[in-house]
Scaffold this motif. Structure first.
Motif, PDB file in Angstrom:
ATOM      1  N   LEU A  43       0.620  -1.091  -0.040  1.00 34.39           N
ATOM      2  CA  LEU A  43       0.101   0.161  -0.066  1.00 34.39           C
ATOM      3  C   LEU A  43       0.852   1.333  -0.055  1.00 34.39           C
ATOM      4  N   ALA A  44       2.097   1.113   0.305  1.00 36.92           N
ATOM      5  CA  ALA A  44       3.050   2.251   0.281  1.00 36.92           C
ATOM      6  C   ALA A  44       3.065   2.948  -0.948  1.00 36.92           C
ATOM      7  N   PHE A  45       3.064   2.055  -1.976  1.00 35.15           N
ATOM      8  CA  PHE A  45       3.413   2.651  -3.457  1.00 35.15           C
ATOM      9  C   PHE A  45       1.837   3.484  -3.540  1.00 35.15           C
ATOM     10  N   ARG A  46       0.914   3.201  -3.248  1.00 40.65           N
ATOM     11  CA  ARG A  46      -0.266   4.260  -3.232  1.00 40.65           C
ATOM     12  C   ARG A  46      -0.118   5.508  -2.583  1.00 40.65           C
ATOM     13  N   PHE A  47       0.753   5.623  -1.609  1.00 38.78           N
ATOM     14  CA  PHE A  47       1.135   6.980  -1.070  1.00 38.78           C
ATOM     15  C   PHE A  47       2.406   7.474  -1.434  1.00 38.78           C
ATOM     16  N   GLY A  48       2.801   6.868  -2.484  1.00 34.48           N
ATOM     17  CA  GLY A  48       4.058   7.564  -3.109  1.00 34.48           C
ATOM     18  C   GLY A  48       5.391   7.194  -2.406  1.00 34.48           C
ATOM     19  N   ILE A  49       5.317   6.308  -1.390  1.00 31.35           N
ATOM     20  CA  ILE A  49       6.544   5.872  -0.672  1.00 31.35           C
ATOM     21  C   ILE A  49       7.342   4.883  -1.683  1.00 31.35           C
ATOM     22  N   PRO A  50       8.360   5.297  -1.975  1.00 33.93           N
ATOM     23  CA  PRO A  50       9.280   4.526  -2.802  1.00 33.93           C
ATOM     24  C   PRO A  50       9.854   3.293  -2.066  1.00 33.93           C
ATOM     25  N   TYR A  51       9.731   2.016  -3.149  1.00 38.42           N
ATOM     26  CA  TYR A  51      10.063   0.736  -2.847  1.00 38.42           C
ATOM     27  C   TYR A  51      11.223   0.720  -1.493  1.00 38.42           C
ATOM     28  N   ALA A  52      12.532   1.183  -2.288  1.00 39.53           N
ATOM     29  CA  ALA A  52      13.478   1.278  -1.108  1.00 39.53           C
ATOM     30  C   ALA A  52      13.653   2.001  -0.045  1.00 39.53           C
ATOM     31  N   ASP A  53      12.551   2.707   0.293  1.00 33.97           N
ATOM     32  CA  ASP A  53      12.362   3.492   1.527  1.00 33.97           C
ATOM     33  C   ASP A  53      12.096   2.605   2.740  1.00 33.97           C
ATOM     34  N   SER A  54      12.548   2.898   3.969  1.00 35.45           N
ATOM     35  CA  SER A  54      12.409   1.995   5.126  1.00 35.45           C
ATOM     36  C   SER A  54      10.956   1.501   5.310  1.00 35.45           C
ATOM     37  N   GLY A  56       9.057   1.206   2.573  1.00 36.83           N
ATOM     38  CA  GLY A  56       8.522   0.738   1.439  1.00 36.83           C
ATOM     39  C   GLY A  56       8.407  -0.835   1.496  1.00 36.83           C
ATOM     40  N   HIS A  57       8.053  -1.373   0.174  1.00 32.55           N
ATOM     41  CA  HIS A  57       7.841  -2.680   0.285  1.00 32.55           C
ATOM     42  C   HIS A  57       9.186  -3.385   0.559  1.00 32.55           C
ATOM     43  N   ARG A  58       8.950  -4.335   1.507  1.00 33.83           N
ATOM     44  CA  ARG A  58       9.926  -5.282   2.012  1.00 33.83           C
ATOM     45  C   ARG A  58      10.897  -4.391   3.040  1.00 33.83           C
ATOM     46  N   GLY A  59      10.382  -3.468   3.713  1.00 34.92           N
ATOM     47  CA  GLY A  59      11.079  -2.598   4.476  1.00 34.92           C
ATOM     48  C   GLY A  59      10.977  -3.113   6.025  1.00 34.92           C
ATOM     49  N   ALA A  60      10.611  -2.103   6.761  1.00 35.96           N
ATOM     50  CA  ALA A  60      10.397  -2.548   8.216  1.00 35.96           C
ATOM     51  C   ALA A  60       9.322  -3.289   8.490  1.00 35.96           C
ATOM     52  N   SER A  61       8.121  -3.614   7.514  1.00 35.10           N
ATOM     53  CA  SER A  61       7.253  -4.606   7.848  1.00 35.10           C
ATOM     54  C   SER A  61       7.938  -5.948   7.794  1.00 35.10           C
ATOM     55  N   VAL A 112      15.337  -7.674   1.372  1.00 33.05           N
ATOM     56  CA  VAL A 112      14.686  -7.360   2.727  1.00 33.05           C
ATOM     57  C   VAL A 112      15.554  -6.730   3.611  1.00 33.05           C
ATOM     58  N   ALA A 113      14.599  -5.643   4.595  1.00 27.32           N
ATOM     59  CA  ALA A 113      15.412  -5.055   5.389  1.00 27.32           C
ATOM     60  C   ALA A 113      15.109  -5.531   6.685  1.00 27.32           C
ATOM     61  N   LEU A 114      15.952  -7.065   6.921  1.00 28.98           N
ATOM     62  CA  LEU A 114      15.720  -7.733   7.810  1.00 28.98           C
ATOM     63  C   LEU A 114      16.241  -7.174   9.368  1.00 28.98           C
ATOM     64  N   TRP A 115      17.300  -6.414   9.102  1.00 28.20           N
ATOM     65  CA  TRP A 115      17.777  -5.564  10.580  1.00 28.20           C
ATOM     66  C   TRP A 115      17.053  -4.308  10.836  1.00 28.20           C
ATOM     67  N   TRP A 116      16.099  -3.918  10.405  1.00 28.43           N
ATOM     68  CA  TRP A 116      15.549  -2.509  10.650  1.00 28.43           C
ATOM     69  C   TRP A 116      15.146  -2.672  11.810  1.00 28.43           C
TER      70      TRP A 116
END
Length: 183
Positions: A43-54, A56-61, A112-116
């Motif tokens: 859903l981050a894509f819908r809000f303009g959050i880039p993939y690579a953002d913390s 974004g997709h496969r980030g903090a979540s 994946v931001a595994l260690w976020w």
């Protein structure tokens, strides 16, 4: 990412191994939910959050930190989940963490931001054997989707089944040698 259908394989296998008396239907349901929850980050894509953002997709979540947080929340709900606090924590944290680990086995995306939050670096495992699922529903139900599902059967469901059966056999042997009734 593996499809939502395959992210549930790990908690199902873990329950198979631990038994239905240890893992109540309520605890299993929570485990299934947290195993797919990280992909709400699309859903981050819908809000303009880039993939690579913390966020974004496969980030903090998809991080271990979020998996531990989910496990800690489960300890508070353990009586309602009909589980001990320790089992609730382990089952839910494992179920949530399995999502990021499975995504690290795919051959697509940015890792994946595994260690976020300690690090925003994205990781893959050395073996990227799972065919990445397309983010478009139209492509999921097309030829690419069939390719992904075959890959998931081989690299997600089969290993999870083997792991669950191995845990089940180990538990049954332990119970038998220690005079416990089989669950």
């Amino acid at each position: 990412m593996p499809t939502v259908f395959s992210h549930i394989a790990a908690p199902i296998a873990f329950r198979l191994g631990l038994g239905k008396q240890a893992v109540s239907p309520r605890l299993l349901t929570v485990g299934l939910l947290v195993s797919v929850l990280p992909d709400l980050d699309v859903l981050a894509f819908r809000f303009g959050i880039p993939y690579a953002d913390s966020f974004g997709h496969r980030g903090a979540s998809h991080s271990l930190a979020l998996a531990v947080l989910m496990g800690l929340i489960a300890t508070l709900a353990a009586p309602h989940l009909r589980a001990t606090r320790g089992l609730a924590f382990v089952f839910v944290a494992f179920s949530a963490a399995s999502h990021g680990v499975l995504d690290m086995l795919t051959n697509g995306g940015h890792g994946v931001a595994l260690w976020w939050p300690a690090s925003n670096e994205r990781f893959f495992l050395p073996w990227q054997v799972i065919e990445a699922s397309p983010l478009s529903l139209r492509r999921v139900f097309g030829p690419k989707g069939v390719e992904v599902l075959v890959s998931e059967l081989l690299w997600v469901w089969l290993p999870c089944l083997l792991g669950g059966v191995t845990l089940l056999v180990a538990r049954l042997i332990y119970d038998r040698t220690n005079g416990h009734r089989n669950a």
